[in-house]
Design a protein around this motif. Structure first.
Motif: not given
Ligand code: MG
Ligand code: ATP
Ligand code: ATP
Ligand code: MG
Lengths: 256, 256
Positions: B40, B44, B125
């Motif tokens: 991503d 994060n 992720d």
């Molecule tokens: Mg996320």
């Protein structure tokens, strides 16, 4: 005189759609003619206003990719003074289709040109990314409204978002301004929320709207009934604060 | 024997990163060698594990776009049995750069080939979109774990997500399975949460993990300390349920 405001933040789940639906509905109730444009392939704004995506024939996809005039895509939302440009699942493929299109970043701006004069406000609900759909919204907009969730991860992405806004300002839309920052899902019982509010106010100062949106379960229930909060539970805290936000958006616009 | 699991859902803010960080950390604590890959652009997952993106020189971007071997990008997370492939802001441009690359959807699968054997689990992720980064993750994965927030809008996107999984299965990765669905941010005090759980169980049946993740403020505080929940507050409800989820992931894997 009409104002186009993009509601954007690439962080997911921060309240973009909830703000687009409820702010536009209250601006409509206050006598402003409003158009809300859903450029998120998920189409939450479309369904949050109670429209079933299956019933929709033409969407923002057709205006962006097939140059269908927006006038033919605009539909009444069923709420006072509020029209909608709906989104459908076709939009999911648009980002890749746009990559090789001519003047790909300005498709939405050109599509809005002939209709924006009919509205006092045009609000654009963006997807959680900084791809070509959000860039189209930022290129079409006069200003950008940034919802920021009162959580740690939500602070992280702000630098990237401001970078993208600066890039759009220097290459595509020099007159793009920051309308302001709206703090959302504030939970006064947690230190985290309070810390985030302080950080955001330090960084954005007077650009932070005075109206802070608290976490309020009625706001998350309303979309399942296809209603803005004012139609679902006008006496709720969620309804009060979005009404206040609408007033503040109008006042800030008049001061400029 | 290693298993690659993509954690994906294009709806924003549903708990993808929170699940990636805490599930991988607990699998590590239970003696499994784990690699977590952050694809991503927001990064994060990288910061949720306490790593500052500014310190990172090589990221997943370099493996996807510049064919840098993943071995050179992998770094220790600082937590037991857990390595990380970090994400940096470069990744924001990757989706557009990938569009014209050869075999653009398989870049991550090829990058993982030489290293996956060193781990029992590789968790990926994903960003909140169905663009080329998520498609890369689905192409590289053996299975996909879908976090679903117990809210109305979160139900809406499931059809689109399942469509994308089917497309990947038929064109890019025939052996991709659904690992399961994890219900997140459950709030037993609201009817909405209960209704969503019922809907999801009706649709996904035995694919729904028994472990349901409740809304727990400690889970949203942990990332601001750069710690998985087990390191931040091991006695919290949030820690208990992610520990249970890790056990359930292991057990389900053994039953197949
Ligand atoms: Mg996320
Ligand atoms: N103030 C609030 N209090 C409680 N729930 C809220 C509030 N604002 C939004 N929600 C709920 O939180 C979830 C995320 O909000 P929303 O979908 O509006 O965010 P978004 O930024 O548009 O998400 P995405 O990034 O996926 O587009 C939704 O389920 C919504 O109903
Ligand atoms: N069970 C939970 N209880 C309370 N807060 C949670 C829980 N799970 C996640 N959160 C918080 O909710 C927010 C959204 O979660 P997270 O960032 O993990 O979702 P995501 O799906 O990865 O978002 P994105 O779509 O932006 O990648 C974060 O601030 C996180 O700390
Ligand atoms: Mg949205």
């Amino acid at each position: 005189m009409s104002k186009v405001i993009a509601i954007a933040n690439q962080k997911g789940g921060v309240g973009k759609t909830t703000t687009a639906v409820n702010l536009s509905a209250y601006l409509g109730e206050m006598g402003k003619k409003v158009l809300v444009v859903d450029v998120d392939p998920q189409g939450n704004c479309t369904s949050g206003l109670g429209l079933s995506r299956r019933r929709i024939v033409k969407s923002v996809y057709h205006s962006l990719i097939e140059q269908v005039p927006l006038k033919e895509v605009i539909m009444p939302s069923g709420f006072t003074n509020l029209d909608l440009v709906p989104s459908t699942i076709d939009l999911a493929g648009a980002e890749i289709e746009l990559v090789t299109a001519l003047s790909r970043e300005s498709k939405l701006r050109r599509a809005l040109e002939p209709v924006r004069g009919n509205y006092s406000y045009v609000l654009i609900d963006c997807p959680p990314s900084l791809g070509l759909l959000t860039v189209n919204a930022l290129t079409a907009a006069d200003s950008v409204l940034v919802p920021i969730q009162c959580e740690f991860y939500a602070l992280e992405g702000l630098g990237q978002l401001m970078n993208t806004i600066r890039l759009v300002q220097s290459h595509l839309n020099p007159s793009l301004e920051l309308e302001g920052v709206v703090l959302t899902m504030f939970d006064g019982r947690t230190n985290l929320s309070i810390q985030v509010v302080e950080e955001v106010k330090k960084y954005f100062r007077e650009k932070v709207f005075n109206t802070i949106i608290p976490r309020n379960v009625r706001l998350s229930e309303a979309p399942s009934h296809g209603l803005p909060i004012g139609g679902y539970d006008a006496k709720s805290r969620g309804a009060e604060v979005y009404r206040e936000l609408a007033k503040e958006v109008i006042e800030r616009g008049e001061k400029r």
